[in-house]
Scaffold this active site. Structure first.
Site, mmCIF file in Angstrom:
data_model
loop_
_atom_site.group_PDB
_atom_site.id
_atom_site.type_symbol
_atom_site.label_atom_id
_atom_site.label_comp_id
_atom_site.label_asym_id
_atom_site.label_seq_id
_atom_site.Cartn_x
_atom_site.Cartn_y
_atom_site.Cartn_z
ATOM 1 N N LYS A 142 18.708 1.482 59.350
ATOM 2 C CA LYS A 142 18.980 2.239 58.212
ATOM 3 C C LYS A 142 17.553 2.366 57.531
ATOM 4 O O LYS A 142 16.821 1.459 57.970
ATOM 5 C CB LYS A 142 19.796 1.787 56.969
ATOM 6 C CG LYS A 142 19.431 0.360 56.362
ATOM 7 C CD LYS A 142 20.664 -0.330 55.589
ATOM 8 C CE LYS A 142 20.662 -1.750 55.395
ATOM 9 N NZ LYS A 142 21.645 -2.214 54.546
ATOM 10 N N ARG A 182 30.489 -4.205 45.417
ATOM 11 C CA ARG A 182 29.637 -3.312 45.627
ATOM 12 C C ARG A 182 30.764 -2.074 46.099
ATOM 13 O O ARG A 182 31.200 -1.155 45.344
ATOM 14 C CB ARG A 182 28.553 -3.435 46.756
ATOM 15 C CG ARG A 182 27.633 -2.167 46.859
ATOM 16 C CD ARG A 182 26.308 -2.520 47.703
ATOM 17 N NE ARG A 182 26.831 -2.864 49.174
ATOM 18 C CZ ARG A 182 25.722 -3.173 49.790
ATOM 19 N NH1 ARG A 182 24.437 -2.938 49.470
ATOM 20 N NH2 ARG A 182 26.127 -3.278 51.189
ATOM 21 N N HIS A 191 30.906 -7.841 53.166
ATOM 22 C CA HIS A 191 29.537 -8.030 53.025
ATOM 23 C C HIS A 191 29.186 -9.264 51.983
ATOM 24 O O HIS A 191 29.651 -9.233 51.018
ATOM 25 C CB HIS A 191 28.795 -6.742 52.430
ATOM 26 C CG HIS A 191 27.277 -6.793 52.498
ATOM 27 N ND1 HIS A 191 26.457 -7.137 54.007
ATOM 28 C CD2 HIS A 191 26.243 -6.415 51.737
ATOM 29 C CE1 HIS A 191 24.994 -7.213 53.769
ATOM 30 N NE2 HIS A 191 24.993 -6.829 52.330
ATOM 31 N N ARG A 237 26.176 -7.527 62.260
ATOM 32 C CA ARG A 237 25.172 -6.410 61.783
ATOM 33 C C ARG A 237 23.920 -7.020 61.392
ATOM 34 O O ARG A 237 23.383 -7.685 60.440
ATOM 35 C CB ARG A 237 25.783 -5.764 60.413
ATOM 36 C CG ARG A 237 27.294 -5.374 60.497
ATOM 37 C CD ARG A 237 27.495 -4.553 59.231
ATOM 38 N NE ARG A 237 27.443 -5.570 58.112
ATOM 39 C CZ ARG A 237 28.825 -6.130 57.563
ATOM 40 N NH1 ARG A 237 29.729 -6.116 58.198
ATOM 41 N NH2 ARG A 237 28.291 -6.921 56.516
ATOM 42 N N TYR A 263 -9.106 3.903 38.800
ATOM 43 C CA TYR A 263 -8.420 4.507 37.649
ATOM 44 C C TYR A 263 -8.396 3.705 36.579
ATOM 45 O O TYR A 263 -8.089 2.494 36.627
ATOM 46 C CB TYR A 263 -7.380 4.989 37.704
ATOM 47 C CG TYR A 263 -7.097 6.368 38.477
ATOM 48 C CD1 TYR A 263 -7.692 7.261 38.286
ATOM 49 C CD2 TYR A 263 -6.407 6.325 39.987
ATOM 50 C CE1 TYR A 263 -7.636 8.613 38.811
ATOM 51 C CE2 TYR A 263 -6.269 7.565 40.771
ATOM 52 C CZ TYR A 263 -7.043 8.727 40.144
ATOM 53 O OH TYR A 263 -6.712 9.774 40.893
ATOM 54 N N CYS A 270 -4.754 3.772 44.291
ATOM 55 C CA CYS A 270 -4.837 5.235 44.058
ATOM 56 C C CYS A 270 -3.516 5.523 44.866
ATOM 57 O O CYS A 270 -2.826 4.791 45.600
ATOM 58 C CB CYS A 270 -5.746 5.860 44.473
ATOM 59 S SG CYS A 270 -7.394 5.232 43.690
ATOM 60 N N ASP A 294 -3.536 7.484 47.494
ATOM 61 C CA ASP A 294 -3.932 7.591 48.929
ATOM 62 C C ASP A 294 -4.938 6.858 49.257
ATOM 63 O O ASP A 294 -5.438 6.757 50.499
ATOM 64 C CB ASP A 294 -4.441 8.943 49.294
ATOM 65 C CG ASP A 294 -3.603 9.908 48.452
ATOM 66 O OD1 ASP A 294 -2.504 10.282 48.455
ATOM 67 O OD2 ASP A 294 -4.436 10.679 47.550
HETATM 68 C C1 LIG Z 1 21.841 -3.607 54.822
HETATM 69 C C2 LIG Z 1 22.966 -3.958 55.406
HETATM 70 C C3 LIG Z 1 23.128 -5.230 56.487
HETATM 71 C C4 LIG Z 1 21.737 -5.666 57.168
HETATM 72 O O1 LIG Z 1 21.413 -6.590 56.354
HETATM 73 P P1 LIG Z 1 20.146 -7.693 56.629
HETATM 74 O O2 LIG Z 1 20.095 -8.797 55.819
HETATM 75 O O3 LIG Z 1 19.087 -6.946 56.964
HETATM 76 O O4 LIG Z 1 20.403 -8.181 58.099
HETATM 77 C C5 LIG Z 1 24.319 -5.617 56.780
HETATM 78 N N1 LIG Z 1 25.336 -4.955 56.410
HETATM 79 C C6 LIG Z 1 25.557 -4.104 55.332
HETATM 80 C C7 LIG Z 1 26.728 -3.595 54.799
HETATM 81 C C8 LIG Z 1 24.224 -3.891 54.875
HETATM 82 O O5 LIG Z 1 24.109 -2.747 53.764
#
Ligand SMILES: *Cc1c(COP(=O)(O)O)cnc(C)c1O
Length: 372
Positions: A40, A137, A167, A220, A266, A313, A315
């Site tokens: 992602k 969440r 998660h 994951r 700036y 800045c 850029d």
């Molecule tokens: C982003 C995410 C992960 C990956 O997390 P890391 O800490 O980068 O390994 C795994 N599961 C879910 C649901 C996430 O949103």
């Protein structure tokens, strides 16, 4: 936006290190546990398609993204492995997910009811039930809700209940009390399912690294694959040394002597000390994801630490040099010079945030160069 390919700032992504991190992780896991590479946010700033291809080469069996469009661009790049979107997609887009063979999360009964009218009868919808075991969440929070949702999903002909996941909120902390509580909730809830789906998964990188022996079909893997620790506090506890894949470089595009008492940038916030200083300019700024909070932080020029002076800045930003250097001298913002290095963790520490944020924010405007 197409990355600019004509500028003096660039990201170098070492794909060998990504492969190494994945293979090391795979060795830690029980046989048969597969890795889903989390790509992602443009592969945490590393480039989603390239990282996905690298991860698959290294043995990852699937991919995770956060939004449907990320999954669609992977499919457009002819990537065919399973892809799971980790957050709910819009109900009206569900047929598109089906068409492209993209798996989606089912997070509540209310969401499921919204989805049903849009499910197409042409290809199965691949679904993962989400359990909120304590992250707060998304997902169902009780066994009753879970059972009832499972039943409703299984009644639907064109839906394949392919997974169930949760998660963790605190897997990257050494104190495991809350983690253990979430794990117990997850296991108890999975146990009420009539049938165990193909993919039962709970591990992010921190969990995969510190609790590699959990029995599950997949993990994951996000931050660990990119070679960064999920948090500074668990570095010592990691089972192998992660190899960071990303370096960020720039070059001096302007160098000048400035007399003491004059100001830089700036707001004229930085005043040059007497008798004067060499000031260099590098072409990276907050529009590239190199934020204004980096004022006063370090970069490396000719193997010496140099400070960013004045406000960053949009850029460009300015740095104080110990001496005159020619135009196009290399500047390291993240990475290794001869003997000195700067990590995403150093930048995160300076700006009081986490390494994830530093790398995710690196914008598409910076070209990415892939090396082996
Ligand atoms: C982003 C995410 C992960 C990956 O997390 P890391 O800490 O980068 O390994 C795994 N599961 C879910 C649901 C996430 O949103």
């Amino acid at each position: 936006m197409e990355p600019a390919l004509h500028r003096n700032t660039w990201l170098e992504i070492n794909t060998t290190n990504i492969c190494y991190n994945i293979k090391q992780q795979q060795k830690q896991l029980p046989p048969g546990t597969v890795i889903f590479a989390v790509v992602k946010a443009n592969g945490y700033g590393h480039g989603a398609v390239e990282v996905a291809r690298t991860a698959i080469k290294a043995g990852a069996k699937g991919l995770c993204v956060a939004v449907l469009d990320e999954a669609l661009s992977l499919r457009a790049a002819r990537i065919t492995v399973p892809i799971l979107v980790l957050a709910p997609i819009r109900a009206e887009d569900v047929a598109l997910a089906q068409l492209k063979d993209i798996s989606v999360p089912i997070t509540s009964a209310e969401y499921w009811q919204k989805l049903v009218p849009f499910i197409s009868a042409e290809k199965p919808l691949k679904a993962h039930l989400v359990i909120d075991s304590g992250m707060g969440r998304i997902g169902v929070r009780t066994a009753t809700e879970l059972s009832s949702l499972e039943q409703q999903i299984r009644q639907e002909t064109f839906v394949e209940l392919e997974g169930v996941f949760t998660h963790f909120a605190t897997a990257d902390q050494l104190n495991q009390v809350y983690f253990n509580r979430q794990l117990r909730v997850f296991e108890e809830m999975v146990a009420v399912l009539k049938e165990r789906p193909l993919y039962v998964h709970c591990s992010n990188s921190a969990t995969a690294l510190l609790h590699s022996q959990l029995q599950q079909s997949s993990v994951r893997l996000g931050i660990g694959m990119y070679g960064l620790s999920p948090s500074p506090e668990i570095v010592e506890a990691l089972p192998y040394q992660l190899r960071p894949a990303l370096s960020l470089y720039s070059q001096l595009i302007h160098v000048k002597w400035v007399e003491g008492g004059e100001t830089i940038g700036y707001g004229a916030t930085y005043t040059v000390k007497a008798p004067g200083e060499w000031i260099g300019t590098i072409p990276i700024g907050y529009a590239d994801g190199w934020l204004r909070d980096r004022t006063g932080s370090q970069v490396i020029v000719a193997d010496q630490f140099c400070e960013i002076v004045g406000r960053v800045c949009m850029d460009q930003c300015m740095i104080r040099l110990p001496q005159r250097y020619p135009l196009q001298t290399k500047v390291t913002l993240i990475g290794q010079d001869k003997t000195k290095q700067l990590t995403a963790d150093d930048v995160a520490h300076y700006t009081d945030t986490i390494n994830y944020e530093i790398i995710c924010l690196l914008s598409d405007r910076i070209p990415r160069v892939y090396t082996e």
